[in-house]
Design an enzyme around this catalytic site. Structure first.
Site, PDB file in Angstrom:
ATOM      1  N   ASP A   9       0.842  -1.193   0.000  1.00  0.00           N
ATOM      2  CA  ASP A   9       0.000   0.000   0.000  1.00  0.00           C
ATOM      3  C   ASP A   9       0.886   1.255   0.000  1.00  0.00           C
ATOM      4  O   ASP A   9       2.061   1.200   0.371  1.00  0.00           O
ATOM      5  CB  ASP A   9      -0.865  -0.053   1.274  1.00  0.00           C
ATOM      6  CG  ASP A   9      -1.738   1.163   1.457  1.00  0.00           C
ATOM      7  OD1 ASP A   9      -2.259   1.683   0.451  1.00  0.00           O
ATOM      8  OD2 ASP A   9      -1.903   1.586   2.626  1.00  0.00           O
ATOM      9  N   ASP A  11      -0.278   5.012   1.033  1.00  0.00           N
ATOM     10  CA  ASP A  11      -0.500   5.965   2.126  1.00  0.00           C
ATOM     11  C   ASP A  11      -0.421   5.273   3.484  1.00  0.00           C
ATOM     12  O   ASP A  11      -1.145   4.316   3.749  1.00  0.00           O
ATOM     13  CB  ASP A  11      -1.864   6.647   1.975  1.00  0.00           C
ATOM     14  CG  ASP A  11      -2.004   7.271   0.598  1.00  0.00           C
ATOM     15  OD1 ASP A  11      -1.026   7.865   0.120  1.00  0.00           O
ATOM     16  OD2 ASP A  11      -3.090   7.145   0.001  1.00  0.00           O
ATOM     17  N   ASP A 120      -1.924  -0.579   5.913  1.00  0.00           N
ATOM     18  CA  ASP A 120      -2.171  -0.060   7.263  1.00  0.00           C
ATOM     19  C   ASP A 120      -3.657  -0.081   7.617  1.00  0.00           C
ATOM     20  O   ASP A 120      -4.015   0.229   8.750  1.00  0.00           O
ATOM     21  CB  ASP A 120      -1.605   1.359   7.417  1.00  0.00           C
ATOM     22  CG  ASP A 120      -2.249   2.356   6.480  1.00  0.00           C
ATOM     23  OD1 ASP A 120      -2.609   1.962   5.340  1.00  0.00           O
ATOM     24  OD2 ASP A 120      -2.408   3.529   6.864  1.00  0.00           O
TER      25      ASP A 120
END
Ligand SMILES: [Mg+2]
Length: 152
Positions: A9, A11, A120
């Site tokens: 991922d 961000d 996250d």
């Protein structure tokens, strides 16, 4: 031997979203309160998450790495800014970039087949990923060193 596929991922995993907010005027931050994703150009302003760049280079020989990132619907420059960010921080001309033609923008991450997803959050299908989800920022994987300890 085929390498295991690892999706990463952007961000909050490769790119530090909060670092961009420190570079935005307070007026703009206020104008986009609750929707910082939509601040014009915000995705070009992020610093790398500490250790992220080094971790990618440490993993790339053992794993087949892809970026798997969602992009906001209402921010017209987000897609371009994200791709420019990958080019800036992973450098090189064209195929020298470790993520050359290996960047996937998707809000249905569960549809991407692979072995591991480092994310996250569980949003955008990450929670339904069919392989193993390594939850970056959790107590088990608080930083990149802990991820490297697990995967190398
Ligand atoms: Mg994220």
């Amino acid at each position: 031997m085929k390498k295991p596929i690892v999706y990463i991922d952007m961000d909050g995993v490769l790119a530090d979203f909060k670092s961009a907010l420190t570079k935005i005027s307070p007026e703009l931050t206020d104008e986009f309160v609750g929707q910082h994703d939509n601040i014009p150009g915000i995705f070009s302003l992020m610093d790398p998450v500490p250790g992220a760049i080094e971790a990618v280079y440490a993993l790339k020989d053992k794993y087949d790495l892809y970026i798997l990132s969602s992009s906001p619907w209402e921010n017209p420059t987000a897609l371009g800014d994200k791709l420019a960010w990958v080019k800036k921080y992973f450098g090189g001309e064209g195929s020298d970039n470790v993520f050359f033609r290996k960047v996937i923008f998707s809000s249905a991450k569960n549809l991407s087949r692979g072995d591991i997803l480092i994310d996250d959050r569980t949003a955008n299908g990450a929670g339904e990923f069919s392989g193993r989800l390594i939850r970056f920022g959790s107590s088990e994987f608080p930083n990149w060193q802990s991820v490297l300890d697990e995967l190398l």
